[in-house]
Structures are given as C-alpha cells and as structure tokens.
Design an enzyme around this catalytic site. Structure first.
Site, short mmCIF file in Angstrom:
data_model
loop_
_atom_site.label_atom_id
_atom_site.label_comp_id
_atom_site.label_asym_id
_atom_site.label_seq_id
_atom_site.Cartn_x
_atom_site.Cartn_y
_atom_site.Cartn_z
N SER A 288 1.09 -1.34 -0.09
CA SER A 288 0.13 -0.03 0.48
C SER A 288 0.81 0.87 -0.01
O SER A 288 1.84 1.07 0.82
CB SER A 288 -0.64 0.08 0.70
OG SER A 288 -0.97 1.28 1.53
N SER A 289 0.59 2.48 -0.23
CA SER A 289 1.18 3.70 -0.64
C SER A 289 1.48 3.78 1.04
O SER A 289 2.52 5.22 1.33
CB SER A 289 -0.18 4.68 -1.01
OG SER A 289 -1.13 5.30 -0.59
N CYS A 290 0.76 3.55 2.15
CA CYS A 290 1.15 3.63 3.21
C CYS A 290 2.87 3.27 3.56
O CYS A 290 2.92 4.37 4.81
CB CYS A 290 0.58 3.31 4.54
SG CYS A 290 0.26 1.93 4.65
N LYS B 78 3.90 -4.13 5.91
CA LYS B 78 3.92 -4.27 4.14
C LYS B 78 5.34 -4.05 3.51
O LYS B 78 6.13 -5.04 3.19
CB LYS B 78 2.97 -3.05 3.81
CG LYS B 78 1.69 -3.59 3.76
CD LYS B 78 0.59 -4.39 3.65
CE LYS B 78 -0.81 -4.82 2.68
NZ LYS B 78 -1.30 -5.86 2.89
N HIS C 111 -12.52 2.71 4.49
CA HIS C 111 -11.57 3.44 3.83
C HIS C 111 -12.83 4.82 3.47
O HIS C 111 -14.34 4.99 3.64
CB HIS C 111 -10.79 3.23 2.40
CG HIS C 111 -9.82 2.55 3.36
ND1 HIS C 111 -10.02 1.48 2.46
CD2 HIS C 111 -9.13 2.79 3.62
CE1 HIS C 111 -9.11 0.43 3.18
NE2 HIS C 111 -8.34 1.81 3.77
N TYR D 183 0.83 -1.16 10.11
CA TYR D 183 0.09 -1.34 9.14
C TYR D 183 1.37 -1.81 8.14
O TYR D 183 1.89 -2.75 7.54
CB TYR D 183 -1.02 -1.01 9.53
CG TYR D 183 -1.99 -1.58 7.42
CD1 TYR D 183 -2.30 -2.64 6.79
CD2 TYR D 183 -2.00 -0.32 6.15
CE1 TYR D 183 -2.83 -3.46 5.78
CE2 TYR D 183 -2.06 -0.39 4.99
CZ TYR D 183 -2.73 -2.37 5.18
OH TYR D 183 -3.44 -2.02 3.14
#
Ligand SMILES: NC(=O)C1=CN([C@@H]2O[C@H](COP(=O)(O)OP(=O)(O)OC[C@H]3O[C@@H](n4cnc5c(N)ncnc54)[C@H](OP(=O)(O)O)[C@@H]3O)[C@@H](O)[C@H]2O)C=CC1
Ligand SMILES: C[C@H]1O[C@H](OP(=O)(O)OP(=O)(O)OC[C@H]2O[C@@H](n3cnc4c(=O)[nH]c(N)nc43)[C@H](O)[C@@H]2O)[C@@H](O)[C@@H](O)C1=O
Length: 323
Positions: A121-123, A154, A193, A150
């Site tokens: 994910s972009s996070c 990832k 979200h 999270y």
C-alpha cells in the site's frame, strides 16, 4: 544464483488453465482480480474464504499448498481498514498481516509456485516523502503514525519477496496500490476507507432527509484514488510483464483533497445538505501521490476517471448494500 532482477521468463498469459490461487477473493481487490482473470479466460482459479482457510494458521496454509500446488499466487488477503481502524487496532494490523504474508509467501516458495505477487500500500512511504513519491523513497523517513503498524508489515512483505528473489532466484514481485475503491468495498461506518464511508453516509442522509453530514478531519489532506478494476488490470499486467527486485507503484496519477472528494461523492449520490467537518478526527498523512512512471514505462496506464468510477460504485452500492 541467477540475476535476481530477471526472475522467471514463464508467460502468465500463455496457459489459461494454469492453477492460480487468488488469496482474499471476496474482498475489494481479490474479487476484482477474479473478475479480470475470468474475463481473460483463466479457468483454473483456486479460491478459499477466510472460514475455509485461515491464512494466519501456518500448518493449514502448508497443507493447502502441499495439496493444491498452484502455479501462480496473487496475495490480496490482508487485514485492511481506514484511518480509524488502523489507529484503533494496531496489534491486529501488524500481527495478522505479518502472519498471512509470511505463511503464504514461504509456503508458495517451498511448494513450487512459479510466480507470486504481493500487494502492499502507498502507506509504506514516509509521512513527508517527496511528491509524487518514487519507489526509492521507501525507508527514507518516519512513517505516518496512524498506520505505521500496517505499514511496517507491508514493508516486511516487500523485503521478504526481495530476499527470496535474491537468495533463491524466485519470482516474487510486489505492487503498491494507492487508495482503492469500487464494487465489494467495505462500507462500514467507522472502519472503512473515506470513499465508501462517505458514499454510505451521504446516501443514508439523502434517504432520511438529513440537513447535514459529518466528515472527518479538516478536508485538506490530498489523496490519490484508483478504481479497483484498474488495479486488477495492473495486477495481471505485472504478472505477465514484470519480474524485478523493486516494488512497483500503482496509482492514477491524480489527486484530490478530501473536501473535493466529499463534494464529488455528495454530487454523485445526490445529497443536497451541507458538510460539517469534525476536526477532532485525524487527518492522517497530508499528501501521498505516488510516482507510477515505472509501471507506465512498461506500458500500463489507468482508464477509469474518478467521477465515472464513483457513479459505477454508487450503482453497485444501491444494488448490493442498500436495504
Ligand atoms: N482498499 C484499499 O484502499 C487498498 C488495499 N490495498 C491492499 O490490497 C489488498 C486487499 O485489500 P482489500 O481488498 O481492500 O481488503 P478487503 O478487506 O476488502 O479484503 C481482504 C480479504 O482478505 C481476506 N482475509 C483477511 N484475513 C484473512 C485470513 N486470516 N485468512 C484468510 N483470508 C483472510 C478476507 O476474506 P473473507 O472475505 O473471507 O473474510 C477478504 O477477502 C491488501 O493487501 C491491501 O493492503 C492496498 C492499497 C489500498
Ligand atoms: C489506503 C490507506 O488507507 C488508510 O490511510 P488514509 O489514506 O488516511 O485512509 P482513509 O481513507 O481512512 O482516510 C483518508 C482521509 O479521509 C478523511 N475522512 C473524512 N471522512 C472520513 C470517514 O468518514 N472515514 C474515513 N475512513 N476517513 C475519512 C480522513 O480523516 C483522512 O484524512 C491507511 O490507514 C492505510 O490503510 C492505507 O494504506
């Protein structure tokens, strides 16, 4: 050991009867990947619900791979949620994700899977990464606190794919999608979200004739949204065309503020009241537009505009979620 950047030369598209395990096939992403694969003519998908196979259980995952021996694995099963869920359940987000991905990646390697795609994910990127965020911004600064647990899981998934490629020359790749939306999204009022949360809230307000809707934060954060059918297209594209060590950003290249998003969702749903901002809720990261030029250079581009994607998702919501 071969060149770890080359990986397998096996064509994904060449054998539509190859056995493919799509982990998480009932979720937003997994269901879109299954739709895409079926549309392309793939006939041998192996699918398990969470109840049928809990991917946090190492022995069960091991037996599943020993019995089924899939040729390809697309890992779209994870503990997923929006800013509130990430912030409230940090132990679940780090432990469940580490367990699922460790079990699936390791068993895939040991049971002869030819190629695996892991989704992050972009996070994963630092809170104040340069914008648009290139892949090499990874691990260059502190993470956004609302989702660091999270994000750490990832990042471990990306590194695990890289480590297996380096040590075993095994073809494991990672895609980092931006914020996604579409059919089969989670429309939970608190744990989802922003986009599905607002669609539901505006819809319910319209039905009840409410005068206002509460939106979290200040409205100033910027986010990049991608329709999940575009993501599924990118996933099969990467399965065919990418076998490298580095993870790959997957975004739309377009960003909107949360205020602009809220106005757009309000318009698509047809709610006519006003927005009230609850600034006691966190904004999260101020901006996270990814640089997806690496994937574009290989020949992939998104097709669905945010407005068209919202109209499509609202139709799906009315048919499937609204009582
Ligand atoms: N949604 C988004 O905006 C984004 C998502 N991603 C990534 O995409 C991937 C998929 O996310 P998304 O589709 O949104 O998530 P969903 O919550 O919609 O789906 C997750 C899926 O994982 C399955 N699952 C969860 N825990 C387990 C378990 N212990 N054992 C077996 N299956 C399990 C669920 O199965 P069941 O339905 O049977 O419970 C479900 O099918 C994740 O890796 C996520 O990080 C990346 C960027 C943005
Ligand atoms: C995909 C990504 O998703 C998460 O990060 P996020 O981008 O911050 O996700 P979000 O969609 O929950 O919020 C986006 C913005 O929107 C605002 N906002 C307004 N009103 C609502 C609202 O009603 N619900 C939610 N959830 N947010 C709202 C909210 O305050 C924030 O400013 C990660 O935890 C991580 O899981 C991850 O990788």
């Amino acid at each position: 050991m071969g060149d770890p950047s080359n990986g397998s030369a096996l064509s994904f598209f060449s054998d539509k009867s190859a056995k493919i395990f799509v982990a998480g096939h009932r979720g937003l992403v997994g269901s879109a990947i299954v739709r895409k694969l079926r549309h392309l003519g793939f006939t041998n998908l192996v699918l398990r619900t969470h109840l049928e196979l809990d991917l946090t259980r190492q022995n069960d995952v091991e037996s599943f791979f020993a019995t089924e021996k899939p040729r390809f694995v697309i890992l779209a099963a994870a503990k997923v949620g929006g800013i509130h869920a990430n912030n409230t359940y940090p132990a679940d987000f780090i432990s469940i994700n580490l367990q699922i991905q460790t079990n699936v990646i390791d068993s895939s390697y040991r049971h002869g899977v030819s190629k695996l795609l892991f989704l992050g994910s972009s996070c994963i990127y630092p809170k104040f990464a340069p914008q648009p965020i290139p892949e090499d911004a990874l691990l260059t600064g502190p993470l956004e606190p609302t989702n660091e647990w999270y994000a750490v899981a990832k990042i471990a998934g990306i590194k695990m794919c890289q480590a297996y490629r380096i040590q075993y020359n095994w073809d494991a790749i990672s895609g980092m999608p931006t914020n996604l939306y579409g059919p089969n999204d989670n429309f939970h009022p608190e744990n989802s979200h922003v986009l599905p949360a607002l669609m539901r809230r505006f819809h319910e307000a319209k039905v009840k004739g409410a005068k206002e809707v509460v939106v979290w934060g200040t409205g100033s954060p910027l986010r990049e949204f991608l329709h999940v059918d575009d993501l599924a297209d990118a996933v099969v594209f990467m399965m065919e065309s990418y076998s490298g060590l580095g993870h790959m950003n997957v975004g739309s290249g377009k960003e909107v503020s949360i205020k602009e998003l809220a106005e757009l969702v309000k318009d698509v749903v047809g709610f006519e009241g006003k927005l009230v901002w609850d600034t006691s809720k966190p904004d999260g990261t101020p901006r996270k537009l990814m640089d997806s030029s690496k994937l574009a250079a290989l020949g992939w581009t998104p097709k669905i505009s945010l407005r068209d994607g919202l109209v499509d998702t609202y139709k799906w919501y009315l048919q499937h979620v609204e009582q």
